[in-house]
Design a protein around this motif. Structure first.
Motif, PDB file in Angstrom:
ATOM      1  N   LEU A  21       1.657  17.488 -11.873  1.00 45.49           N
ATOM      2  CA  LEU A  21       1.865  18.784 -11.627  1.00 45.49           C
ATOM      3  C   LEU A  21       3.339  19.170 -11.773  1.00 45.49           C
ATOM      4  O   LEU A  21       3.090  20.925 -12.078  1.00 45.49           O
ATOM      5  CB  LEU A  21       2.054  18.826  -9.925  1.00 45.49           C
ATOM      6  N   ASP A  22       3.856  19.059 -12.562  1.00 46.89           N
ATOM      7  CA  ASP A  22       5.934  19.390 -13.106  1.00 46.89           C
ATOM      8  C   ASP A  22       4.824  19.477 -14.159  1.00 46.89           C
ATOM      9  O   ASP A  22       6.339  20.421 -15.353  1.00 46.89           O
ATOM     10  CB  ASP A  22       6.532  18.964 -12.750  1.00 46.89           C
ATOM     11  N   HIS A  23       4.210  18.921 -15.028  1.00 40.64           N
ATOM     12  CA  HIS A  23       3.831  19.816 -16.558  1.00 40.64           C
ATOM     13  C   HIS A  23       4.790  18.642 -17.316  1.00 40.64           C
ATOM     14  O   HIS A  23       5.764  19.080 -18.549  1.00 40.64           O
ATOM     15  CB  HIS A  23       3.937  20.786 -16.754  1.00 40.64           C
ATOM     16  N   ALA A  24       5.190  17.286 -16.911  1.00 43.26           N
ATOM     17  CA  ALA A  24       6.574  16.761 -17.280  1.00 43.26           C
ATOM     18  C   ALA A  24       5.329  15.580 -18.112  1.00 43.26           C
ATOM     19  O   ALA A  24       6.537  15.825 -19.054  1.00 43.26           O
ATOM     20  CB  ALA A  24       7.685  15.541 -15.821  1.00 43.26           C
ATOM     21  N   LYS A  25       4.585  15.716 -17.641  1.00 46.67           N
ATOM     22  CA  LYS A  25       3.388  14.443 -19.106  1.00 46.67           C
ATOM     23  C   LYS A  25       2.562  15.520 -19.618  1.00 46.67           C
ATOM     24  O   LYS A  25       2.557  16.651 -19.603  1.00 46.67           O
ATOM     25  CB  LYS A  25       2.859  13.966 -17.762  1.00 46.67           C
ATOM     26  N   GLN A  26       2.636  14.518 -20.755  1.00 51.47           N
ATOM     27  CA  GLN A  26       2.044  15.576 -22.153  1.00 51.47           C
ATOM     28  C   GLN A  26       0.284  15.108 -21.806  1.00 51.47           C
ATOM     29  O   GLN A  26       0.153  14.259 -21.759  1.00 51.47           O
ATOM     30  CB  GLN A  26       2.881  15.238 -23.467  1.00 51.47           C
TER      31      GLN A  26
ATOM     32  N   ILE B 187       0.657  -1.179   0.056  1.00 52.68           N
ATOM     33  CA  ILE B 187       0.043  -0.619  -0.152  1.00 52.68           C
ATOM     34  C   ILE B 187       0.957   1.233   0.186  1.00 52.68           C
ATOM     35  O   ILE B 187       0.650   1.598  -0.902  1.00 52.68           O
ATOM     36  CB  ILE B 187      -0.759  -0.091   0.509  1.00 52.68           C
ATOM     37  N   ASP B 188       1.711   1.627   0.476  1.00 51.77           N
ATOM     38  CA  ASP B 188       2.469   2.297   1.227  1.00 51.77           C
ATOM     39  C   ASP B 188       3.845   2.509  -0.438  1.00 51.77           C
ATOM     40  O   ASP B 188       3.677   4.001  -1.143  1.00 51.77           O
ATOM     41  CB  ASP B 188       3.773   1.987   1.910  1.00 51.77           C
ATOM     42  N   LEU B 189       3.980   1.376  -1.283  1.00 54.81           N
ATOM     43  CA  LEU B 189       4.253   1.651  -2.343  1.00 54.81           C
ATOM     44  C   LEU B 189       3.311   2.420  -3.399  1.00 54.81           C
ATOM     45  O   LEU B 189       3.801   3.293  -4.488  1.00 54.81           O
ATOM     46  CB  LEU B 189       5.639  -0.037  -2.814  1.00 54.81           C
ATOM     47  N   LEU B 190       2.497   1.361  -3.963  1.00 60.13           N
ATOM     48  CA  LEU B 190       1.329   2.361  -4.239  1.00 60.13           C
ATOM     49  C   LEU B 190       0.632   3.671  -3.971  1.00 60.13           C
ATOM     50  O   LEU B 190       1.045   4.569  -5.469  1.00 60.13           O
ATOM     51  CB  LEU B 190      -0.075   1.677  -3.933  1.00 60.13           C
ATOM     52  N   VAL B 191       1.269   4.264  -2.612  1.00 63.61           N
ATOM     53  CA  VAL B 191       1.017   5.871  -2.026  1.00 63.61           C
ATOM     54  C   VAL B 191       2.202   6.509  -3.016  1.00 63.61           C
ATOM     55  O   VAL B 191       1.716   7.470  -3.072  1.00 63.61           O
ATOM     56  CB  VAL B 191       0.765   5.476  -0.742  1.00 63.61           C
ATOM     57  N   PHE B 192       3.183   6.114  -2.743  1.00 58.93           N
ATOM     58  CA  PHE B 192       4.358   6.246  -3.372  1.00 58.93           C
ATOM     59  C   PHE B 192       4.277   6.700  -4.696  1.00 58.93           C
ATOM     60  O   PHE B 192       4.904   8.195  -5.443  1.00 58.93           O
ATOM     61  CB  PHE B 192       5.820   5.859  -2.607  1.00 58.93           C
ATOM     62  N   LYS B 193       4.453   5.922  -5.242  1.00 58.81           N
ATOM     63  CA  LYS B 193       4.183   6.071  -6.849  1.00 58.81           C
ATOM     64  C   LYS B 193       3.213   6.633  -7.460  1.00 58.81           C
ATOM     65  O   LYS B 193       2.921   7.397  -8.023  1.00 58.81           O
ATOM     66  CB  LYS B 193       3.778   4.220  -8.037  1.00 58.81           C
ATOM     67  N   GLY B 194       1.338   6.350  -6.819  1.00 60.89           N
ATOM     68  CA  GLY B 194       0.774   7.792  -7.164  1.00 60.89           C
ATOM     69  C   GLY B 194       0.737   9.465  -6.919  1.00 60.89           C
ATOM     70  O   GLY B 194       1.237  10.081  -7.370  1.00 60.89           O
ATOM     71  N   GLN B 195       2.342   9.297  -5.355  1.00 59.58           N
ATOM     72  CA  GLN B 195       2.145  10.952  -5.537  1.00 59.58           C
ATOM     73  C   GLN B 195       3.485  11.360  -6.655  1.00 59.58           C
ATOM     74  O   GLN B 195       3.146  11.980  -6.243  1.00 59.58           O
ATOM     75  CB  GLN B 195       3.351  10.727  -4.013  1.00 59.58           C
ATOM     76  N   GLU B 196       3.593  10.017  -6.920  1.00 60.84           N
ATOM     77  CA  GLU B 196       5.114  10.608  -7.990  1.00 60.84           C
ATOM     78  C   GLU B 196       4.242  10.903  -9.302  1.00 60.84           C
ATOM     79  O   GLU B 196       4.418  11.710  -9.752  1.00 60.84           O
ATOM     80  CB  GLU B 196       6.141   9.134  -8.389  1.00 60.84           C
ATOM     81  N   GLU B 197       2.939  10.058  -9.673  1.00 63.35           N
ATOM     82  CA  GLU B 197       2.437  10.623 -10.731  1.00 63.35           C
ATOM     83  C   GLU B 197       2.037  12.198 -10.666  1.00 63.35           C
ATOM     84  O   GLU B 197       1.886  12.461 -11.480  1.00 63.35           O
ATOM     85  CB  GLU B 197       1.704   9.224 -11.101  1.00 63.35           C
ATOM     86  N   LEU B 198       1.134  12.264  -9.710  1.00 62.13           N
ATOM     87  CA  LEU B 198       0.852  13.978  -9.045  1.00 62.13           C
ATOM     88  C   LEU B 198       1.787  14.627  -9.245  1.00 62.13           C
ATOM     89  O   LEU B 198       1.639  15.484 -10.166  1.00 62.13           O
ATOM     90  CB  LEU B 198       0.317  13.693  -7.787  1.00 62.13           C
ATOM     91  N   GLN B 199       3.518  13.903  -8.811  1.00 65.20           N
ATOM     92  CA  GLN B 199       3.976  15.313  -8.996  1.00 65.20           C
ATOM     93  C   GLN B 199       4.467  15.404  -9.930  1.00 65.20           C
ATOM     94  O   GLN B 199       4.614  16.519 -10.981  1.00 65.20           O
ATOM     95  CB  GLN B 199       5.139  15.020  -8.194  1.00 65.20           C
ATOM     96  N   TYR B 200       4.151  14.150 -11.115  1.00 67.70           N
ATOM     97  CA  TYR B 200       5.185  14.516 -12.873  1.00 67.70           C
ATOM     98  C   TYR B 200       3.526  15.858 -13.587  1.00 67.70           C
ATOM     99  O   TYR B 200       4.036  16.344 -14.799  1.00 67.70           O
ATOM    100  CB  TYR B 200       4.545  13.432 -13.410  1.00 67.70           C
TER     101      TYR B 200
END
Length: 134
Positions: free
Chosen positions: A88-93, A73-86
């Motif tokens: 927010l940083d406009h690192a995704k198109q 669960i912690d790993l999934l939350v971390f991966k989700g936070q990473e996706e959110l940060q991407y």
């Protein structure tokens, strides 16, 4: 200009399953708070409403609802936070978000009038593929 995700990203692992579940709920609320800015940033209002996007996000959370190992669960939350940060940083198109959260990973697969799978191809492409296969 990078927007930092709250301090939940730097915490260690959860001490119990209840704490891990609480982190999931906190993270979901955090994602919901950022949805309007993400929709503005990626101009998503023309293809999906905030409620529909929130529903797609909650479906992603529900997909892992059967996980009971707190470390997973912690790993999934971390991966989700990473996706959110991407996001927010406009690192995704824009098309990354559209293909993941609007259309879905399976793409625009629909059944046409004859019950045959339709992969979102135009009539021109269907005719083109059919004429080249002869």
């Amino acid at each position: 200009m990078a927007t930092a995700v709250r301090a939940t990203m730097t915490r260690g692992s959860s001490a119990s399953l209840e704490e891990a579940k609480h982190r999931v709920v906190d993270f979901f609320r955090e994602v919901c708070r950022y949805l309007p800015s993400i929709m503005d940033r990626y101009n998503l209002y023309e293809v999906i409403t905030p409620a529909q996007l929130r529903s797609q996000i909650s479906a992603q959370f529900r997909k892992h609802s059967d996980v009971t190992n707190r470390k997973v669960i912690d790993l999934l939350v971390f991966k989700g936070q990473e996706e959110l940060q991407y996001c927010l940083d406009h690192a995704k198109q824009r098309h990354h978000l559209l293909s993941t959260y609007v259309v879905g990973r399976e793409g625009m697969v629909q059944h046409n009038k004859l019950g045959v799978l339709d992969h979102g191809e135009s009539e021109f492409l269907k005719n083109f593929y059919q004429s080249n296969s002869l």
